[in-house]
Design an enzyme around this catalytic site. Structure first.
Site, PDB file in Angstrom:
ATOM      1  N   TRP A 169       9.986  65.837  -1.519  1.00  0.00           N
ATOM      2  CA  TRP A 169      11.284  65.260  -1.153  1.00  0.00           C
ATOM      3  C   TRP A 169      11.722  64.223  -2.178  1.00  0.00           C
ATOM      4  CZ3 TRP A 169      13.567  68.220   1.985  1.00  0.00           C
ATOM      5  CH2 TRP A 169      12.936  68.746   3.105  1.00  0.00           C
ATOM      6  N   LEU A 247      11.903  49.637  -2.017  1.00  0.00           N
ATOM      7  CA  LEU A 247      12.677  50.213  -0.908  1.00  0.00           C
ATOM      8  C   LEU A 247      13.622  49.182  -0.296  1.00  0.00           C
ATOM      9  CD1 LEU A 247      10.006  52.506   0.815  1.00  0.00           C
ATOM     10  CD2 LEU A 247      11.882  53.189  -0.663  1.00  0.00           C
ATOM     11  N   ILE A 345      38.706  65.011  14.891  1.00  0.00           N
ATOM     12  CA  ILE A 345      40.140  64.712  14.771  1.00  0.00           C
ATOM     13  C   ILE A 345      40.823  65.759  13.895  1.00  0.00           C
ATOM     14  CG2 ILE A 345      41.816  63.032  13.846  1.00  0.00           C
ATOM     15  CD1 ILE A 345      39.994  60.805  14.835  1.00  0.00           C
ATOM     16  N   GLY A 348      39.811  72.362  13.468  1.00  0.00           N
ATOM     17  CA  GLY A 348      39.188  73.394  12.635  1.00  0.00           C
ATOM     18  C   GLY A 348      39.154  73.009  11.171  1.00  0.00           C
ATOM     19  N   GLU A 371      14.262  56.804   3.022  1.00  0.00           N
ATOM     20  CA  GLU A 371      14.108  55.344   2.856  1.00  0.00           C
ATOM     21  C   GLU A 371      13.801  54.683   4.200  1.00  0.00           C
ATOM     22  OE1 GLU A 371      14.901  53.653  -0.123  1.00  0.00           O
ATOM     23  OE2 GLU A 371      15.869  55.234  -1.281  1.00  0.00           O
TER      24      GLU A 371
HETATM   25  C1  LIG Z   1      17.075  64.600   0.728  1.00  0.00           C
HETATM   26  C2  LIG Z   1      15.890  63.686   0.722  1.00  0.00           C
HETATM   27  C3  LIG Z   1      15.606  62.918  -0.395  1.00  0.00           C
HETATM   28  C4  LIG Z   1      14.470  62.097  -0.427  1.00  0.00           C
HETATM   29  N1  LIG Z   1      14.181  61.380  -1.569  1.00  0.00           N
HETATM   30  C5  LIG Z   1      12.981  60.730  -1.657  1.00  0.00           C
HETATM   31  C6  LIG Z   1      12.571  60.123  -2.888  1.00  0.00           C
HETATM   32  O1  LIG Z   1      13.325  60.105  -3.882  1.00  0.00           O
HETATM   33  N2  LIG Z   1      11.325  59.574  -2.980  1.00  0.00           N
HETATM   34  C7  LIG Z   1      10.465  59.570  -1.910  1.00  0.00           C
HETATM   35  O2  LIG Z   1       9.354  59.056  -2.057  1.00  0.00           O
HETATM   36  N3  LIG Z   1      10.828  60.125  -0.720  1.00  0.00           N
HETATM   37  C8  LIG Z   1      12.053  60.706  -0.565  1.00  0.00           C
HETATM   38  N4  LIG Z   1      12.424  61.296   0.623  1.00  0.00           N
HETATM   39  C9  LIG Z   1      11.465  61.314   1.725  1.00  0.00           C
HETATM   40  C10 LIG Z   1      11.851  60.463   2.917  1.00  0.00           C
HETATM   41  O3  LIG Z   1      11.709  59.103   2.595  1.00  0.00           O
HETATM   42  C11 LIG Z   1      11.000  60.909   4.106  1.00  0.00           C
HETATM   43  O4  LIG Z   1      11.514  62.169   4.518  1.00  0.00           O
HETATM   44  C12 LIG Z   1      11.021  59.929   5.242  1.00  0.00           C
HETATM   45  O5  LIG Z   1      10.340  58.740   4.908  1.00  0.00           O
HETATM   46  C13 LIG Z   1      10.391  60.497   6.519  1.00  0.00           C
HETATM   47  O6  LIG Z   1       9.184  61.112   6.252  1.00  0.00           O
HETATM   48  P1  LIG Z   1       8.925  62.599   6.804  1.00  0.00           P
HETATM   49  O7  LIG Z   1      10.055  63.462   6.415  1.00  0.00           O
HETATM   50  O8  LIG Z   1       7.554  62.983   6.390  1.00  0.00           O
HETATM   51  O9  LIG Z   1       8.986  62.464   8.392  1.00  0.00           O
HETATM   52  P2  LIG Z   1       7.807  61.984   9.354  1.00  0.00           P
HETATM   53  O10 LIG Z   1       7.239  60.697   8.885  1.00  0.00           O
HETATM   54  O11 LIG Z   1       6.883  63.139   9.582  1.00  0.00           O
HETATM   55  O12 LIG Z   1       8.627  61.716  10.698  1.00  0.00           O
HETATM   56  C14 LIG Z   1       9.034  62.759  11.587  1.00  0.00           C
HETATM   57  C15 LIG Z   1       9.662  62.095  12.813  1.00  0.00           C
HETATM   58  O13 LIG Z   1       8.676  61.293  13.479  1.00  0.00           O
HETATM   59  C16 LIG Z   1       9.174  59.969  13.642  1.00  0.00           C
HETATM   60  N5  LIG Z   1       8.066  59.030  13.548  1.00  0.00           N
HETATM   61  C17 LIG Z   1       7.198  58.860  12.521  1.00  0.00           C
HETATM   62  N6  LIG Z   1       6.331  57.873  12.792  1.00  0.00           N
HETATM   63  C18 LIG Z   1       6.670  57.401  14.017  1.00  0.00           C
HETATM   64  C19 LIG Z   1       6.148  56.372  14.862  1.00  0.00           C
HETATM   65  N7  LIG Z   1       5.121  55.604  14.480  1.00  0.00           N
HETATM   66  N8  LIG Z   1       6.713  56.170  16.059  1.00  0.00           N
HETATM   67  C20 LIG Z   1       7.770  56.936  16.469  1.00  0.00           C
HETATM   68  N9  LIG Z   1       8.296  57.918  15.734  1.00  0.00           N
HETATM   69  C21 LIG Z   1       7.754  58.140  14.516  1.00  0.00           C
HETATM   70  C22 LIG Z   1      10.187  59.790  12.522  1.00  0.00           C
HETATM   71  O14 LIG Z   1      11.126  58.776  12.849  1.00  0.00           O
HETATM   72  C23 LIG Z   1      10.812  61.175  12.459  1.00  0.00           C
HETATM   73  O15 LIG Z   1      11.834  61.272  13.416  1.00  0.00           O
HETATM   74  C24 LIG Z   1      13.610  62.050   0.702  1.00  0.00           C
HETATM   75  C25 LIG Z   1      13.922  62.794   1.851  1.00  0.00           C
HETATM   76  C26 LIG Z   1      15.040  63.600   1.869  1.00  0.00           C
HETATM   77  C27 LIG Z   1      15.338  64.409   3.108  1.00  0.00           C
END
Ligand SMILES: Cc1cc2nc3c(=O)[nH]c(=O)nc-3n(C[C@H](O)[C@H](O)[C@H](O)COP(=O)(O)OP(=O)(O)OC[C@H]3O[C@@H](n4cnc5c(N)ncnc54)[C@H](O)[C@@H]3O)c2cc1C
Length: 391
Positions: A169, A247, A345, A348, A371
């Site tokens: 990601w 961050l 608003i 379509g 982030e």
């Molecule tokens: C388009 C895009 C660009 C990105 N760019 C970067 C980048 O440049 N560099 C980089 O390092 N990362 C990047 N990311 C990664 C991004 O920071 C992560 O996707 C994000 O931190 C969440 O991690 P995850 O997707 O593994 O979700 P997970 O951590 O697996 O979370 C899944 C769900 O569980 C919830 N959750 C997790 N822990 C808990 C908890 N303790 N209690 C309750 N709920 C919880 C979360 O809120 C979420 O709803 C990017 C992501 C996207 C989609």
């Protein structure tokens, strides 16, 4: 796409809180977005391509390292100027703002704060001019919200480090010249390394089929026994606090950027509501549509005040990470809600690429996740006020 007729809402005369420099920087970014981003962004998003042609322009408006001192090629501006630039760019597209945020807060910031003088001289001027582009590798396949568990690691091999692992990601990864990579040493301590494209064993495959941030290139970073020169380790900070410091800076930019996306959706919906006639009257004259529009401008105004105050605190070096989390969480949710209402608003027409709203709405689904997710920022506030981590 329709011509860009954007007029920024300022319901509480917040311009009076800005200096002449703030307004000059903001207006230059606004004009540039109208001229260079709006005409091309819909096609780029539809094609799922980052429009590389705008890199030079982003550098010219100071979007790469706005607050990095001029001696290193930055614009030497304050935090509010940085926020305003992010706001204007995201008014155009969150994907373009992501590229600028990553370059500024996640690549230039760590080199400036944690790097050696040689690293600053070598990388910062080229990053500021867009001659060199960077990315930031923290997230891993098995460690997203809890990056401290990362498995990417490096071993001391005498005259170099040997780096292994994978990140996913990663914004800008497919075209970045350098990557700021967070990895654990043999003692399990997190350090930042500058990995350059072309190093043997380093690859950056692109992530395809995204429905969100389509105009931003996302990819993986794969390290297969990459030999990293020892001088590429940033020595001045280690531990999880090092990437989290970056961050903080990026999340601050997002808190402002989201306002830009919300302003664009509101402005588009307001104009449409005055022009679209149904039942012999513009829909803007109907109470249901006025409720939506009135709530939008109220929420935008609250978010603008929050971002401005946070900017003052950042300028004074007093903003806490938890305060930044609150603003990122609030303002992105505000923007995504406004995008959803604004789309309705437009009826379509709201689902088409004629207007920017649906693109903003889909983009914000990434912004609310990256982030630090919406949930994680709430838990940060919860921990801050109770003293008890609930992660
Ligand atoms: C388009 C895009 C660009 C990105 N760019 C970067 C980048 O440049 N560099 C980089 O390092 N990362 C990047 N990311 C990664 C991004 O920071 C992560 O996707 C994000 O931190 C969440 O991690 P995850 O997707 O593994 O979700 P997970 O951590 O697996 O979370 C899944 C769900 O569980 C919830 N959750 C997790 N822990 C808990 C908890 N303790 N209690 C309750 N709920 C919880 C979360 O809120 C979420 O709803 C990017 C992501 C996207 C989609």
């Amino acid at each position: 796409m329709k011509p860009d007729l954007f007029q920024a809402p300022d319901y509480y005369n917040l311009d009076e809180l800005l200096t002449d420099e703030h307004k000059m920087v903001r207006d230059a970014a606004r004009e540039w977005v109208k001229r260079e981003v709006s005409p091309i962004i819909e096609e780029a998003a539809q094609k799922a391509e980052f429009p590389k042609s705008i890199i030079g322009g982003l550098a010219e408006i100071g979007a790469f390292g706005p607050y990095i001192p001029e001696e290193y090629g930055g614009a030497g501006l304050d935090q509010i100027s940085y926020g305003l630039i992010m706001q204007e760019i995201e008014r155009g597209d969150s994907g373009v703002r992501s590229t600028a945020s990553v370059q500024s807060s996640l690549v230039m910031y760590p080199i400036f704060k944690y790097g050696t003088e040689e690293q600053k001289q070598k990388y910062l001027p080229k990053l500021a001019s867009g001659e060199m582009m960077g990315c930031f590798g923290l997230t891993e396949p098995d460690y997203g919200s809890n990056p401290g568990g990362m498995v990417t690691n490096f071993k001391d091999k005498g005259d170099h480090y040997l780096l292994n692992g994978a990140k996913m990601w990663i914004s800008n990864a497919p075209f970045a010249d350098i990557a700021i990579v967070w990895a654990k040493n043999e003692e399990g301590r997190i350090h930042g390394l500058i990995v350059e494209r072309g190093m043997e064993g380093f690859s950056t495959p692109e992530t395809h089929n995204k429905w969100s941030l389509r105009a931003s290139a996302t990819g993986e970073l794969i390290f297969d026994n990459v030999k990293v020169p020892k001088e590429n380790l940033m020595p001045n900070k280690s531990g999880l606090g090092a990437p989290l410091g970056c961050l903080d800076s990026a999340r601050f930019g997002i808190a402002w950027g989201a306002i830009g996306a919300a302003m664009d959706c509101y402005d588009t919906a307001l104009r449409y509501s005055k022009e679209r006639v149904q039942f012999d009257k513009p829909i803007g004259g109907k109470q249901l549509q006025q409720k939506k529009l009135a709530e939008m401008i109220t929420e935008i105004t609250k978010a603008q005040l929050m971002a401005w105050r946070l900017g003052v605190l950042r300028n004074e070096g007093k903003a806490t990470s938890a305060q930044i989390s609150m603003a990122k969480r609030n303002n992105v949710e505000m923007a995504i809600n406004i995008a959803r209402e604004a789309r309705q608003i437009l009826g379509g027409m709201g689902i088409t690429g004629e207007y920017s709203i649906m693109r903003h709405m889909m983009n914000l689904e990434s912004v609310i996740t990256y982030e630090g997710t919406h949930d994680i920022h709430l838990l940060i506030t919860g921990m801050d006020i109770t003293g008890m981590p609930a992660f």
